[in-house]
Design a protein around this motif. Structure first.
Motif, PDB file in Angstrom:
ATOM      1  N   GLN A   1       0.850  -1.188   0.000  1.00  0.00           N
ATOM      2  CA  GLN A   1       0.000   0.000   0.000  1.00  0.00           C
ATOM      3  C   GLN A   1       0.886   1.238   0.000  1.00  0.00           C
ATOM      4  OE1 GLN A   1      -2.850   0.136   3.188  1.00  0.00           O
ATOM      5  NE2 GLN A   1      -3.742   2.076   2.524  1.00  0.00           N
ATOM      6  N   ARG A   2       0.658   2.140  -0.942  1.00  0.00           N
ATOM      7  CA  ARG A   2       1.508   3.310  -1.090  1.00  0.00           C
ATOM      8  C   ARG A   2       1.094   4.413  -0.118  1.00  0.00           C
ATOM      9  NH1 ARG A   2       0.478   3.101  -7.577  1.00  0.00           N
ATOM     10  NH2 ARG A   2       1.775   1.261  -8.052  1.00  0.00           N
ATOM     11  N   ASP A   3       2.012   5.367   0.056  1.00  0.00           N
ATOM     12  CA  ASP A   3       1.717   6.524   0.908  1.00  0.00           C
ATOM     13  C   ASP A   3       0.605   7.353   0.282  1.00  0.00           C
ATOM     14  OD1 ASP A   3       3.697   5.719   2.603  1.00  0.00           O
ATOM     15  OD2 ASP A   3       5.230   7.040   1.732  1.00  0.00           O
ATOM     16  N   GLY A   4      -0.404   7.681   1.081  1.00  0.00           N
ATOM     17  CA  GLY A   4      -1.532   8.452   0.578  1.00  0.00           C
ATOM     18  C   GLY A   4      -2.578   7.632  -0.147  1.00  0.00           C
ATOM     19  N   GLU A   5      -2.350   6.351  -0.317  1.00  0.00           N
ATOM     20  CA  GLU A   5      -3.308   5.481  -0.995  1.00  0.00           C
ATOM     21  C   GLU A   5      -4.305   4.917   0.017  1.00  0.00           C
ATOM     22  OE1 GLU A   5      -3.069   1.941  -4.356  1.00  0.00           O
ATOM     23  OE2 GLU A   5      -1.687   1.891  -2.655  1.00  0.00           O
ATOM     24  N   THR A   6      -5.588   5.054  -0.266  1.00  0.00           N
ATOM     25  CA  THR A   6      -6.606   4.533   0.640  1.00  0.00           C
ATOM     26  C   THR A   6      -6.671   3.020   0.555  1.00  0.00           C
ATOM     27  OG1 THR A   6      -8.354   4.725  -1.028  1.00  0.00           O
ATOM     28  CG2 THR A   6      -7.932   6.654   0.361  1.00  0.00           C
ATOM     29  N   ILE A   7      -7.343   2.424   1.535  1.00  0.00           N
ATOM     30  CA  ILE A   7      -7.484   0.959   1.546  1.00  0.00           C
ATOM     31  C   ILE A   7      -8.294   0.501   0.349  1.00  0.00           C
ATOM     32  CG2 ILE A   7      -8.318  -0.994   2.889  1.00  0.00           C
ATOM     33  CD1 ILE A   7      -7.917   0.626   5.394  1.00  0.00           C
ATOM     34  N   GLU A   8      -9.327   1.274  -0.011  1.00  0.00           N
ATOM     35  CA  GLU A   8     -10.158   0.902  -1.157  1.00  0.00           C
ATOM     36  C   GLU A   8      -9.361   0.941  -2.452  1.00  0.00           C
ATOM     37  OE1 GLU A   8     -14.535   2.114  -3.026  1.00  0.00           O
ATOM     38  OE2 GLU A   8     -13.572   3.369  -1.508  1.00  0.00           O
ATOM     39  N   GLU A   9      -8.520   1.964  -2.627  1.00  0.00           N
ATOM     40  CA  GLU A   9      -7.677   2.048  -3.826  1.00  0.00           C
ATOM     41  C   GLU A   9      -6.661   0.911  -3.864  1.00  0.00           C
ATOM     42  OE1 GLU A   9      -7.794   6.948  -4.201  1.00  0.00           O
ATOM     43  OE2 GLU A   9      -6.062   5.921  -3.337  1.00  0.00           O
ATOM     44  N   PHE A  10      -6.083   0.588  -2.707  1.00  0.00           N
ATOM     45  CA  PHE A  10      -5.123  -0.518  -2.660  1.00  0.00           C
ATOM     46  C   PHE A  10      -5.800  -1.839  -2.985  1.00  0.00           C
ATOM     47  CE2 PHE A  10      -3.228  -3.937  -0.051  1.00  0.00           C
ATOM     48  CZ  PHE A  10      -2.020  -4.065  -0.721  1.00  0.00           C
TER      49      PHE A  10
ATOM     50  N   ILE B   1      -4.126 -14.313  -0.129  1.00  0.00           N
ATOM     51  CA  ILE B   1      -4.649 -13.801   1.146  1.00  0.00           C
ATOM     52  C   ILE B   1      -3.536 -13.207   1.987  1.00  0.00           C
ATOM     53  CG2 ILE B   1      -5.743 -14.469   3.321  1.00  0.00           C
ATOM     54  CD1 ILE B   1      -7.335 -16.560   1.726  1.00  0.00           C
ATOM     55  N   PHE B   2      -2.470 -13.954   2.180  1.00  0.00           N
ATOM     56  CA  PHE B   2      -1.372 -13.464   3.011  1.00  0.00           C
ATOM     57  C   PHE B   2      -0.597 -12.343   2.322  1.00  0.00           C
ATOM     58  CE2 PHE B   2      -2.087 -17.590   5.028  1.00  0.00           C
ATOM     59  CZ  PHE B   2      -2.104 -17.213   6.359  1.00  0.00           C
ATOM     60  N   GLY B   3      -0.609 -12.331   0.988  1.00  0.00           N
ATOM     61  CA  GLY B   3       0.015 -11.222   0.273  1.00  0.00           C
ATOM     62  C   GLY B   3      -0.722  -9.913   0.520  1.00  0.00           C
ATOM     63  N   PHE B   4      -2.058  -9.967   0.569  1.00  0.00           N
ATOM     64  CA  PHE B   4      -2.836  -8.763   0.861  1.00  0.00           C
ATOM     65  C   PHE B   4      -2.618  -8.320   2.304  1.00  0.00           C
ATOM     66  CE2 PHE B   4      -6.657  -6.591   2.314  1.00  0.00           C
ATOM     67  CZ  PHE B   4      -6.855  -5.654   1.306  1.00  0.00           C
ATOM     68  N   MET B   5      -2.617  -9.266   3.248  1.00  0.00           N
ATOM     69  CA  MET B   5      -2.393  -8.932   4.647  1.00  0.00           C
ATOM     70  C   MET B   5      -0.993  -8.369   4.859  1.00  0.00           C
ATOM     71  SD  MET B   5      -4.235 -12.285   6.320  1.00  0.00           S
ATOM     72  CE  MET B   5      -3.697 -11.912   7.974  1.00  0.00           C
ATOM     73  N   HIS B   6      -0.039  -8.809   4.056  1.00  0.00           N
ATOM     74  CA  HIS B   6       1.331  -8.320   4.164  1.00  0.00           C
ATOM     75  C   HIS B   6       1.490  -6.935   3.544  1.00  0.00           C
ATOM     76  CE1 HIS B   6       5.694  -8.571   4.468  1.00  0.00           C
ATOM     77  NE2 HIS B   6       5.779  -8.219   3.189  1.00  0.00           N
ATOM     78  N   GLY B   7       0.661  -6.621   2.554  1.00  0.00           N
ATOM     79  CA  GLY B   7       0.812  -5.361   1.837  1.00  0.00           C
ATOM     80  C   GLY B   7       0.062  -4.198   2.437  1.00  0.00           C
TER      81      GLY B   7
END
Length: 361
Positions: free
Chosen positions: A91-100, A120-126
């Motif tokens: 997840q980038r700086d300034g990026e919302t959870i919905e955008e990510f 699943i774990f890739g999303f939890m890690h990111g």
């Protein structure tokens, strides 16, 4: 042409277009020459120009057309990522959870062979939201759909909480602005009669009765006394109300009006501090020449000061500065105040720390 077969302009993945076209031709049971002519009708813009520039008699059948088509538009083919790269999606700086979440779906869609648990774990890690990470780790999702549902519910909760917080903050700021802009009204109900709480009133040189007698023209007629508090005693007479019940000096309404007039500057000649300063100035003018007049320093400005005992003492430069001892009967339970003339400056109201014998504040 079947409706599911779209045109191709040379900007998307050529293999995707071929798969859709070939599936439709098999359902329609077209002959091979028909495949070539129908495929030509799906090419537009850059792809249409490419087909028109093919050398004559260079295509013998659909397989030749397919090979030439893929060779020319291979640069538009989607890059298939390795499943290991799923852990590089952050997840980038300034990026919302919905955008990510949307970007994660697009980038993982280009990966082949990535099992669901890895996604699943890739999303939890990111993701980098601490609250969402805590929620996902408390109940680890078993499917990708379950994880996305939990994330979407968390986003809705965050939006609702933020909107409520915004409304509450707006109301609170308006309420505080009303408090700051409102004029405080003096409270006279808790004023003791013995004068111990007189610091809530401006200190005056005359009693309320004397001020009313001298400035009666400045006071409007009061409403009649009706409460039991106002008619406390039939032996006392109030000149302000012109009725029995309390004395003129005890009249709360008269005190309020005097306070309002004093704050408005209409009774400045009765204010104690101003009167004392004027008297001191008159005395200093008579006693000392203009050049030797001492300047004045006021440490604080209280509402009223009651002097229980006054001790005047002079000190030489070589002598030790001491004060005579004070007993309890002489008012030692109150603050000790020093007024000193130091270097031709009159310093008013220097307070002594009651717990120290040497510290002068």
């Amino acid at each position: 042409m079947p409706n599911n077969v779209k045109t191709y302009d040379g900007t998307s993945d050529p293999e995707d277009h071929l798969k859709i076209f070939q599936a439709a031709t098999q359902v329609e049971r077209w002959a091979m020459p028909t495949w070539c002519h129908m495929f030509n009708s799906t090419l537009i813009r850059v792809a249409g120009v490419w087909f028109d520039e093919l050398p004559p008699e260079s295509i013998d059948g659909y397989n030749d057309l397919k090979a030439a088509f893929l060779a020319y538009f291979m640069q538009q083919k989607k890059y298939v990522k390795d499943p290991v790269e799923i852990y590089n999606i952050k997840q980038r700086d300034g990026e919302t959870i919905e955008e990510f979440m949307k970007r994660f779906k697009i980038e993982t869609g280009r990966m082949r062979g990535a099992p669901e648990c890895m996604r699943i774990f890739g999303f939890m890690h990111g993701v980098n939201n601490p609250e969402l990470i805590k929620r996902l780790n408390e109940h680890v999702p078993k499917t990708l759909e379950e994880m996305m549902t939990t994330t979407a519910a968390f986003i809705r909760g965050e939006i609702t909480a933020a909107s409520k917080k915004k409304v509450h903050t707006t109301w609170k700021s308006q309420d505080q602005s009303k408090r700051h802009t409102s004029v405080p009204r003096p409270d006279f109900r808790s004023q003791p009669k013995d004068g111990r709480g007189s610091n809530k009133f401006t200190p005056l040189t005359r009693t309320p009765k004397e001020i009313f007698a001298a400035e009666s023209g400045k006071f409007k007629p009061p409403p009649p006394m009706v409460t039991l508090v106002e008619k406390g005693s039939s032996n006392k007479f109030c000149e302000f109300h012109n009725d029995k019940g309390h004395s003129t000096d005890e009249c709360v309404q008269l005190k309020k009006l005097i306070e309002e007039l004093a704050r408005a500057g209409k009774l400045s000649h009765f204010i104690k501090e101003i009167r004392q300063d004027k008297d001191q100035q008159k005395t200093s003018k008579k006693d000392a020449p203009a050049k030797d007049k001492a300047a004045t320093i006021y440490m604080i400005q209280p509402w009223q000061r009651v002097t229980r005992q006054k001790v005047t003492q002079s000190f030489d430069r070589v002598r030790e500065i001491t004060f005579p001892p004070l007993t309890i009967s002489k008012g030692t339970e109150g603050p000790l105040v020093i007024e000193a003339e130091i270097g031709r400056y009159v310093v008013h109201r220097m307070y002594i720390d009651g717990g120290s014998s040497i510290e002068v504040l």
